[in-house]
Write a protein that holds these residues in place. Structure first.
Motif, short mmCIF file in Angstrom:
data_model
loop_
_atom_site.label_atom_id
_atom_site.label_comp_id
_atom_site.label_asym_id
_atom_site.label_seq_id
_atom_site.Cartn_x
_atom_site.Cartn_y
_atom_site.Cartn_z
N LYS A 227 19.49 -5.84 20.28
CA LYS A 227 20.33 -6.20 19.13
C LYS A 227 19.76 -5.58 17.85
O LYS A 227 18.54 -5.56 17.65
CB LYS A 227 20.44 -7.71 18.96
N CYS A 236 23.70 -10.27 13.29
CA CYS A 236 23.61 -9.17 14.24
C CYS A 236 24.68 -8.14 13.91
O CYS A 236 25.87 -8.46 13.82
CB CYS A 236 23.80 -9.69 15.67
N ILE A 238 25.03 -5.09 15.72
CA ILE A 238 25.55 -4.52 16.95
C ILE A 238 24.66 -4.92 18.12
O ILE A 238 23.45 -5.16 17.95
CB ILE A 238 25.66 -2.97 16.85
N THR A 239 25.25 -5.00 19.31
CA THR A 239 24.53 -5.33 20.52
C THR A 239 24.68 -4.20 21.53
O THR A 239 25.79 -3.75 21.80
CB THR A 239 25.05 -6.64 21.15
N TYR A 240 23.55 -3.74 22.06
CA TYR A 240 23.54 -2.67 23.06
C TYR A 240 23.34 -3.29 24.43
O TYR A 240 22.38 -4.04 24.65
CB TYR A 240 22.42 -1.67 22.76
N TYR A 276 25.31 5.51 17.02
CA TYR A 276 25.37 4.48 18.06
C TYR A 276 25.50 5.07 19.47
O TYR A 276 25.94 4.40 20.41
CB TYR A 276 26.51 3.48 17.82
N SER A 323 30.15 2.94 24.46
CA SER A 323 30.42 1.76 23.64
C SER A 323 29.27 0.78 23.76
O SER A 323 28.73 0.58 24.84
CB SER A 323 31.72 1.10 24.12
N CYS A 324 28.89 0.21 22.64
CA CYS A 324 27.73 -0.68 22.65
C CYS A 324 28.11 -2.10 23.03
O CYS A 324 27.28 -2.85 23.52
CB CYS A 324 27.06 -0.68 21.27
N ASN A 325 29.33 -2.50 22.75
CA ASN A 325 29.76 -3.84 23.11
C ASN A 325 30.55 -3.81 24.41
O ASN A 325 30.80 -2.76 24.97
CB ASN A 325 30.62 -4.44 21.98
#
Length: 636
Positions: A227, A236, A238-240, A276, A323-325
């Protein structure tokens, strides 16, 4: 008031020099001043420094004073100091060039998992499983001596669970901690006040990285995510989700525009924080424990294997967009890593993985990951035989004899080397006859007692001593028969089976040092002191038994004549008793020649067997031992 914890002794059976890692590498630091040097902290309890200035990497020094995994290190070039935190609960300060420990901080009461250094202010934080964070001043610590060893520290208290990760800004105005609470706590370490709490992870937070200005934060968790957090907005960003298993290690480049993440599945990803975009960069053969980014050109990677690999970072950016999510992205990424050739490797050794104690309670067999066997003598504290590749079941069947000796030690190979633990309750349980161990008479030997004498053979007589010189014979036999190598390290540990708080660690050849001798005098528990100085050996273990003529009737004829003897009394001595005390008074002036046999549960006993072996392997009952004698007469 809580009762005082017991102090036990542990010693390590090892070679005098251990140049190669014998277990995984938990932490890596590259130092550029005064020369190019790499520090590696291993689970084998040893820190090593390496000369990386040429293609051939050479060992510079080993730093040996910890007694358990070394979990975290950092180097302070302007003081030439190395700091380390360990599962032995201590934080140690080392002279990096000379390789010796200057002082030990024992404030923590449980494993120290992470250290974080603020180089602008020369302070650092330490955190671990005791749920506490301490903040230390480096300039104060470097002045500590044996006589001046007290220091004050700030305490950040309020965590409700274990701490596994720490980060601090260079100016020390922000400290972040993560752990099994699953969220991040933000502190002002200067005042020990809480700033905020960041929630989002669902499992242990094992890795953190702060930007130098303290505005952005990366966190890696056992939940498989990385994160990115905005500290100012406390949210937060973004979440990877491209890791399929836990994320255990993070590293960033110098301007915090890229980060590198690795963990349990052995995959190392590169992520561009501007675009990203993420890419599978490296595939290691084992779970990744630490990553260090050197000059934005190389990655040094430590894993649960013993080798450390150096990888060159490609100059081109990530080739695969993802895409990270949403769902995990591993299927969308290129399954082949972009870097497949190592720039360099520091080879590791083969650590021990399993240990098996033999029936004589003198020897153990250990195996490594290749099923190669090694036999050790616990009394001599040394390797005595390399067995090659073995089938452990066959080896145990070959070496284990039908004998019973009480357990007087426990053993483990947690560090990749053999550790022996002596506990007050069991250490003196095993007695044998001196003749069986090379002695010249029927005196008795206590295994634990002689190991204690061997470990402390150079220790100057304690100030608690009353001048009693009893036990000279025991010490003489110890030096002749059970000579423990001078390089053997041992530790006084507050706890059991080596799991506890290390109070003091020393080598056998260092016990005659006046300063160390005084420390030993303060810390040695009475159960060790009484053996070493006073030679007050514990009482023998007794076994009650009956001896009567042989009969097939399982019911004892009489409960009269109950006898008691030391548990290591041999059956040959029982035969002598029958001859002298039972048969001889009944014989005429011209007795016939005869042979006496002793039975238990209809099994004929060997004269070399002892009572405890008979009771535990043949009688197998808590009731008093029942022996029967049979007379086989013959004419001359």
């Amino acid at each position: 008031m809580l009762p005082k914890k017991k102090t036990n002794i542990s010693y390590v059976i090892r070679e005098e020099s251990e140049p190669l890692h014998k277990n995984g590498v938990n932490a890596i630091v590259v130092a550029k001043s005064p020369a190019s040097c790499l520090f590696t902290a291993s689970r084998d309890s040893i820190i090593r420094s390496w000369d990386t200035s040429s293609k051939v990497i050479k060992l510079i020094n080993t730093y040996e004073h910890h007694n358990d995994w070394v979990n975290s290190i950092f180097y302070v070039p302007k003081h030439d100091l190395l700091f380390s935190g360990s599962s032995d609960t201590s934080v140690k300060i080392w002279d990096a060039s000379k390789g010796f420990v200057m002082s030990s901080l024992r404030t923590h009461r449980d494993y120290v998992k992470k250290l974080a250094y603020a180089y602008d202010q020369d302070v650092f934080a330490s955190g671990g499983l005791d749920k506490k964070i301490y903040v230390w001043d480096v300039c104060t610590l470097k002045c500590l001596t044996t006589s001046h060893n007290t220091v004050t520290t700030n305490l950040c208290e309020g965590h409700k669970d274990s701490i596994y990760s720490l980060e601090i800004t260079p100016n020390s105005n922000l400290l972040v901690a993560g752990g099994t609470e699953c969220f991040l706590r933000l502190w002002d370490p200067r005042t020990s006040t809480k700033i905020a709490k960041l929630k989002g992870h669902t499992d242990n937070v094992k890795a953190l990285k702060l930007s130098q200005d303290g505005t952005m934060l990366l966190s890696g968790s056992s939940d498989g995510t990385v994160k990115l957090w905005s500290i100012g907005q406390q949210r937060c960003v973004i979440t990877y989700r491209y890791h399929t298993e836990g994320v255990w290690a993070l590293a960033t480049n110098s301007d915090f525009s890229k980060f590198y993440s690795g963990g349990r599945e052995g995959l190392l990803f590169e992520t561009d924080l501007k675009t990203y975009e993420s890419d599978l960069l490296i595939k290691e053969a084992a779970p990744i424990l630490d990553i260090f980014c050197e000059d934005d050109r190389y990655l040094w990677v430590g894993t649960t294997n013993t080798a450390v690999n150096k990888w060159e970072i490609p100059r081109t950016g990530p080739a695969t967009k993802s895409s990270c999510n949403g769902p995990p992205q591993s299927n969308g990424l290129d399954p082949c890593p972009r870097v497949t050739r190592r720039a360099a490797t520091i080879p590791g050794g083969k650590g021990l993985k399993k240990v098996y104690t033999l029936s004589d309670k003198q020897h153990v067999i250990c195996t490594n990951e290749d099923n190669e066997g090694f036999m050790y003598n616990v009394l001599h504290a040394r390797l005595i035989k390399e067995l090659g590749k073995i089938d452990i079941k066959e080896e145990l069947a070959a070496y284990n004899k039908p004998e019973y000796v009480p357990n007087w030690f426990t053993a483990d190979v947690k560090t990749g080397m053999l550790s022996i633990h002596l506990d007050e309750n069991d250490c003196y349980a095993a007695w044998v006859c001196a003749k069986d161990e090379g002695g010249i008479n029927d005196s008795k030997i206590n295994y634990g007692g002689f190991v204690i004498h061997g470990l402390l053979k150079n220790w100057a007589t304690s100030s608690r001593s009353n001048g009693d010189d009893s036990g000279n014979e025991a010490r003489e036999l110890t030096n002749k028969q059970f000579k423990i190598p001078y390089h053997t390290p041992f530790a006084l540990i507050e706890g059991s089976d080596g799991c506890g708080r290390t109070l003091f660690r020393i080598r056998v050849d260092e016990t005659d040092n006046p300063n160390d001798s005084r420390i030993l005098d303060d810390l040695i528990p009475n159960w060790v002191y009484n053996i070493k100085v006073k030679n007050e050996m514990p009482k023998f273990t007794k076994i009650a038994f009956y001896i009567e003529p042989y009969t097939s009737d399982p019911t004892p004829k009489s409960r009269e004549g109950r006898l008691s003897a030391n548990d290591f009394l041999s059956i040959s001595k029982v035969i002598e008793y029958v001859e002298d005390k039972i048969l001889r008074p009944q014989e005429s002036n011209n007795p016939l020649p005869h042979e006496i046999s002793i039975y238990c549960n209809k099994t004929k006993l060997l004269p070399t067997m002892d009572l405890r072996t008979v009771k535990h392997t043949i009688w197998k009952s808590g009731a008093d031992l029942r022996l029967m004698y049979m007379i086989n007469s013959s004419t001359a």
